[in-house]
Design a protein around this motif. Structure first.
Motif, PDB file in Angstrom:
ATOM      1  N   ILE A 178       0.839  -1.205   0.000  1.00 18.81           N
ATOM      2  CA  ILE A 178       0.000   0.000   0.000  1.00 18.81           C
ATOM      3  C   ILE A 178       0.870   1.249   0.000  1.00 18.81           C
ATOM      4  O   ILE A 178       0.663   2.187  -0.776  1.00 18.81           O
ATOM      5  N   THR A 179       1.872   1.288   0.887  1.00 15.97           N
ATOM      6  CA  THR A 179       2.681   2.492   1.051  1.00 15.97           C
ATOM      7  C   THR A 179       3.414   2.867  -0.227  1.00 15.97           C
ATOM      8  O   THR A 179       3.502   4.040  -0.590  1.00 15.97           O
ATOM      9  N   PHE A 180       3.932   1.870  -0.937  1.00 17.94           N
ATOM     10  CA  PHE A 180       4.721   2.165  -2.127  1.00 17.94           C
ATOM     11  C   PHE A 180       3.931   2.009  -3.426  1.00 17.94           C
ATOM     12  O   PHE A 180       4.474   2.253  -4.508  1.00 17.94           O
ATOM     13  N   GLY A 181       2.673   1.597  -3.331  1.00 18.22           N
ATOM     14  CA  GLY A 181       1.842   1.502  -4.521  1.00 18.22           C
ATOM     15  C   GLY A 181       2.337   0.491  -5.529  1.00 18.22           C
ATOM     16  O   GLY A 181       2.354   0.746  -6.735  1.00 18.22           O
ATOM     17  N   ILE A 182       2.752  -0.676  -5.034  1.00 16.90           N
ATOM     18  CA  ILE A 182       3.355  -1.702  -5.891  1.00 16.90           C
ATOM     19  C   ILE A 182       2.636  -3.035  -5.715  1.00 16.90           C
ATOM     20  O   ILE A 182       1.839  -3.219  -4.792  1.00 16.90           O
ATOM     21  N   ASN A 183       2.952  -3.976  -6.599  1.00 17.64           N
ATOM     22  CA  ASN A 183       2.594  -5.376  -6.388  1.00 17.64           C
ATOM     23  C   ASN A 183       3.711  -6.037  -5.585  1.00 17.64           C
ATOM     24  O   ASN A 183       4.891  -5.892  -5.929  1.00 17.64           O
ATOM     25  N   PHE A 184       3.327  -6.759  -4.549  1.00 15.84           N
ATOM     26  CA  PHE A 184       4.306  -7.349  -3.640  1.00 15.84           C
ATOM     27  C   PHE A 184       4.038  -8.850  -3.558  1.00 15.84           C
ATOM     28  O   PHE A 184       3.003  -9.283  -3.060  1.00 15.84           O
ATOM     29  N   LEU A 185       4.974  -9.641  -4.109  1.00 19.26           N
ATOM     30  CA  LEU A 185       4.812 -11.095  -4.175  1.00 19.26           C
ATOM     31  C   LEU A 185       5.652 -11.724  -3.074  1.00 19.26           C
ATOM     32  O   LEU A 185       6.883 -11.758  -3.164  1.00 19.26           O
ATOM     33  N   ALA A 186       4.989 -12.192  -2.016  1.00 13.16           N
ATOM     34  CA  ALA A 186       5.686 -12.651  -0.820  1.00 13.16           C
ATOM     35  C   ALA A 186       5.494 -14.148  -0.622  1.00 13.16           C
ATOM     36  O   ALA A 186       4.367 -14.634  -0.534  1.00 13.16           O
ATOM     37  N   ALA A 187       6.623 -14.870  -0.566  1.00  9.28           N
ATOM     38  CA  ALA A 187       6.600 -16.312  -0.325  1.00  9.28           C
ATOM     39  C   ALA A 187       7.264 -16.596   1.018  1.00  9.28           C
ATOM     40  O   ALA A 187       8.487 -16.533   1.145  1.00  9.28           O
ATOM     41  N   ASN A 188       6.442 -16.879   2.035  1.00 13.39           N
ATOM     42  CA  ASN A 188       6.960 -17.173   3.370  1.00 13.39           C
ATOM     43  C   ASN A 188       7.141 -18.674   3.519  1.00 13.39           C
ATOM     44  O   ASN A 188       6.318 -19.465   3.040  1.00 13.39           O
ATOM     45  N   ILE A 189       8.220 -19.077   4.205  1.00 17.31           N
ATOM     46  CA  ILE A 189       8.380 -20.479   4.548  1.00 17.31           C
ATOM     47  C   ILE A 189       7.184 -20.883   5.422  1.00 17.31           C
ATOM     48  O   ILE A 189       6.650 -20.053   6.160  1.00 17.31           O
ATOM     49  N   HIS A 190       6.700 -22.108   5.293  1.00 23.33           N
ATOM     50  CA  HIS A 190       5.533 -22.529   6.077  1.00 23.33           C
ATOM     51  C   HIS A 190       5.992 -23.483   7.175  1.00 23.33           C
ATOM     52  O   HIS A 190       6.278 -24.655   6.916  1.00 23.33           O
ATOM     53  N   HIS A 191       6.078 -22.959   8.408  1.00 25.86           N
ATOM     54  CA  HIS A 191       6.595 -23.736   9.540  1.00 25.86           C
ATOM     55  C   HIS A 191       5.834 -23.305  10.800  1.00 25.86           C
ATOM     56  O   HIS A 191       6.347 -22.525  11.617  1.00 25.86           O
ATOM     57  N   PRO A 192       4.574 -23.793  10.929  1.00 23.65           N
ATOM     58  CA  PRO A 192       3.713 -23.290  12.004  1.00 23.65           C
ATOM     59  C   PRO A 192       4.308 -23.423  13.408  1.00 23.65           C
ATOM     60  O   PRO A 192       4.100 -22.537  14.246  1.00 23.65           O
ATOM     61  N   SER A 193       5.065 -24.491  13.676  1.00 20.55           N
ATOM     62  CA  SER A 193       5.600 -24.659  15.028  1.00 20.55           C
ATOM     63  C   SER A 193       6.608 -23.576  15.380  1.00 20.55           C
ATOM     64  O   SER A 193       6.871 -23.311  16.558  1.00 20.55           O
ATOM     65  N   GLY A 221       6.043 -20.521  14.222  1.00 22.57           N
ATOM     66  CA  GLY A 221       5.273 -19.296  14.021  1.00 22.57           C
ATOM     67  C   GLY A 221       5.498 -18.666  12.672  1.00 22.57           C
ATOM     68  O   GLY A 221       5.203 -17.486  12.469  1.00 22.57           O
ATOM     69  N   MET A 222       6.033 -19.443  11.722  1.00 20.96           N
ATOM     70  CA  MET A 222       6.325 -18.909  10.390  1.00 20.96           C
ATOM     71  C   MET A 222       5.253 -19.347   9.411  1.00 20.96           C
ATOM     72  O   MET A 222       5.187 -20.519   9.027  1.00 20.96           O
ATOM     73  N   THR A 223       4.400 -18.416   9.037  1.00 19.73           N
ATOM     74  CA  THR A 223       3.390 -18.667   8.017  1.00 19.73           C
ATOM     75  C   THR A 223       2.841 -17.322   7.571  1.00 19.73           C
ATOM     76  O   THR A 223       2.966 -16.340   8.281  1.00 19.73           O
ATOM     77  N   GLY A 224       2.256 -17.300   6.394  1.00 14.68           N
ATOM     78  CA  GLY A 224       1.678 -16.063   5.877  1.00 14.68           C
ATOM     79  C   GLY A 224       2.374 -15.597   4.622  1.00 14.68           C
ATOM     80  O   GLY A 224       3.420 -14.974   4.671  1.00 14.68           O
ATOM     81  N   SER A 225       1.793 -15.936   3.476  1.00 17.52           N
ATOM     82  CA  SER A 225       2.306 -15.520   2.175  1.00 17.52           C
ATOM     83  C   SER A 225       1.213 -14.747   1.458  1.00 17.52           C
ATOM     84  O   SER A 225       0.038 -14.828   1.829  1.00 17.52           O
ATOM     85  N   GLY A 226       1.582 -14.022   0.397  1.00 17.75           N
ATOM     86  CA  GLY A 226       0.542 -13.308  -0.317  1.00 17.75           C
ATOM     87  C   GLY A 226       1.009 -12.658  -1.592  1.00 17.75           C
ATOM     88  O   GLY A 226       2.199 -12.439  -1.813  1.00 17.75           O
ATOM     89  N   ILE A 227       0.038 -12.368  -2.448  1.00 23.57           N
ATOM     90  CA  ILE A 227       0.227 -11.494  -3.599  1.00 23.57           C
ATOM     91  C   ILE A 227      -0.589 -10.244  -3.272  1.00 23.57           C
ATOM     92  O   ILE A 227      -1.819 -10.284  -3.222  1.00 23.57           O
ATOM     93  N   HIS A 228       0.126  -9.166  -3.002  1.00 24.70           N
ATOM     94  CA  HIS A 228      -0.515  -7.961  -2.479  1.00 24.70           C
ATOM     95  C   HIS A 228      -0.414  -6.829  -3.500  1.00 24.70           C
ATOM     96  O   HIS A 228       0.688  -6.420  -3.862  1.00 24.70           O
ATOM     97  N   ALA A 229      -1.567  -6.349  -3.949  1.00 27.30           N
ATOM     98  CA  ALA A 229      -1.637  -5.120  -4.723  1.00 27.30           C
ATOM     99  C   ALA A 229      -2.090  -4.012  -3.774  1.00 27.30           C
ATOM    100  O   ALA A 229      -2.599  -4.301  -2.690  1.00 27.30           O
ATOM    101  N   PRO A 230      -1.918  -2.745  -4.137  1.00 24.70           N
ATOM    102  CA  PRO A 230      -2.302  -1.675  -3.208  1.00 24.70           C
ATOM    103  C   PRO A 230      -3.768  -1.723  -2.785  1.00 24.70           C
ATOM    104  O   PRO A 230      -4.094  -1.379  -1.652  1.00 24.70           O
ATOM    105  N   LEU A 231      -4.651  -2.158  -3.682  1.00 26.38           N
ATOM    106  CA  LEU A 231      -6.080  -2.119  -3.390  1.00 26.38           C
ATOM    107  C   LEU A 231      -6.669  -3.471  -3.025  1.00 26.38           C
ATOM    108  O   LEU A 231      -7.827  -3.545  -2.612  1.00 26.38           O
ATOM    109  N   LYS A 232      -5.888  -4.548  -3.180  1.00 27.67           N
ATOM    110  CA  LYS A 232      -6.440  -5.879  -2.900  1.00 27.67           C
ATOM    111  C   LYS A 232      -5.307  -6.845  -2.612  1.00 27.67           C
ATOM    112  O   LYS A 232      -4.227  -6.738  -3.186  1.00 27.67           O
ATOM    113  N   SER A 233      -5.590  -7.785  -1.707  1.00 26.49           N
ATOM    114  CA  SER A 233      -4.600  -8.811  -1.370  1.00 26.49           C
ATOM    115  C   SER A 233      -5.177 -10.202  -1.553  1.00 26.49           C
ATOM    116  O   SER A 233      -6.370 -10.437  -1.327  1.00 26.49           O
TER     117      SER A 233
END
Length: 377
Positions: A124-139, A141-153
């Motif tokens: 949102i702050t930089f007005g960009i598309n942000f493609l985030a790939a987080n390692i998935h390791h719930p034990s 506390g590592m989780t949460g990935s996304g393709i984030h545009a300024p107006l929608k995620s």
């Protein structure tokens, strides 16, 4: 298709190099970029390490962008880099960079820095598309990935299943920004312009604050609620409780004053608080932050404000603003069940930065403006 992968790399060095480790090699946390024909296009070595004893910090900062035939120029950095000026912000000074690819191993830290929160705020702050790939390791506390545009995620957050998840989304080559665009109609609504009059006049006038939502309605009791301190994200926040169905609150620390105008249709049996922090964060990294945050507390006691919470029932309509001394401010808007929301309006008015939201889909967990003063690190 371009492919970005994160891996460890090693680089031989000579004893004549005073920084050369004893085993004769540097080791880097590295992202590699392959083009559609399999060519290694570029690589990036992580600059801002986070408890990574296996890796070295490059002597020079890698500022890496790569061009694609389908969407123009991409920038790239890794994990903890997102909180620092170099290379994350410096890359985006180049206005041609419309997209960032971001491998991460992010340990969620509520209420302000869950993985999807900072990813969304950055987009949102930089007005960009942000493609985030987080390692998935719930034990861990590592989780949460996304393709984030300024107006929608498009995101995935799951602390239960050990299985990963592939996210696919269509985004614009030239993403439309949120900041300064007003609400969906492109016009300020009357309550917002009235709210701005408060800032133009005496910013602490409770009478004007009441007028924003209370024409002809019963006046609030404007006796100031008690101020208290509680630890949030290892920082000593100054807070005031958010009581009643509507109100105006102000809380200050150092040079930063945070303000909140709020309404809620029904009262839930939950404690919320408005908090402020303006200072150097020194645990798990050293960096200077200015934060205004409306948070749901972990219980009904003041000492629970700042605890990690993922479920909430409190529905708010609110204006949150503060006299920030940085232009690098990340909006954090998280509701019950780790759901991301988009602000209605966001931007500068009268030397204050504000976030406005109504129509939450579920109970509010965090509404925050997270400012970074890179020059004071």
């Amino acid at each position: 298709m371009f492919l970005v992968a994160n891996l460890g790399t090693k680089q031989p060095c000579h004893s004549s190099d005073p920084g050369c480790p004893n085993d004769g090699r540097y080791q880097y946390n590295t992202n590699v970029v392959f083009s559609s024909n399999g060519t290694l296009v570029d690589s990036y070595r992580k600059q801002n390490l986070y408890f990574e004893a296996a890796f070295n910090t490059p002597l020079e900062v890698d500022r890496i962008t790569f061009d694609t035939p389908f969407a123009g120029k991409f920038g790239i950095f890794t994990c903890f880099d997102i909180l620092f000026f170099d290379p994350a912000v410096r890359l985006l000074i180049d206005s041609e960079v419309k997209h960032v690819v971001y491998p991460t191993a992010w340990m969620n830290q509520l209420p302000l820095l869950a993985a999807i929160q900072i990813q969304r705020g950055f987009a949102i702050t930089f007005g960009i598309n942000f493609l985030a790939a987080n390692i998935h390791h719930p034990s861990l506390g590592m989780t949460g990935s996304g393709i984030h545009a300024p107006l929608k995620s498009f995101w995935h957050h799951d602390m239960e299943s050990p299985e990963g998840h592939l996210i696919i989304a269509q985004v614009a080559k030239n993403p439309q920004g949120l900041i300064g665009t007003g609400n969906a109609t492109g016009k300020m609504d009357p309550s917002h312009s009235k709210f701005l009059k408060i800032l133009a006049g005496d910013p602490y006038s409770e009478k004007d604050a009441q007028d924003v939502h209370c024409d002809g309605a019963p006046k609030w009791n404007t006796n100031a609620p008690p101020t208290f301190n509680s630890e949030m994200m290892y920082d000593n926040f100054t807070l005031v409780p958010v009581w009643g169905k509507e109100g105006y609150l102000r809380v200050c620390a150092n040079g930063l004053c945070c303000h909140l105008l709020y309404q809620r249709p029904t009262l839930s049996k939950e404690l919320y608080a408005l908090g402020v922090f303006d200072g150097l964060h020194t645990v798990h990294g050293t960096y200077y932050v200015q934060v205004c945050a409306l948070v749901k507390c972990g219980g009904l006691g003041f000492e629970t404000c700042g605890q990690e919470v993922t479920e909430a029932a409190g529905i708010f309509e609110f204006h949150l603003w503060g006299n920030f001394s940085t232009s690098y401010i990340f909006p954090m808007l998280l509701t019950s069940g780790m759901t991301l929301e988009t602000p209605d309006q966001l931007g500068w008015e009268n030397d204050n930065y504000f976030l406005r939201k109504s129509g939450l889909s579920s109970g509010l967990v965090t509404a925050a403006l997270y400012g970074r003063l890179y020059e004071k690190d």
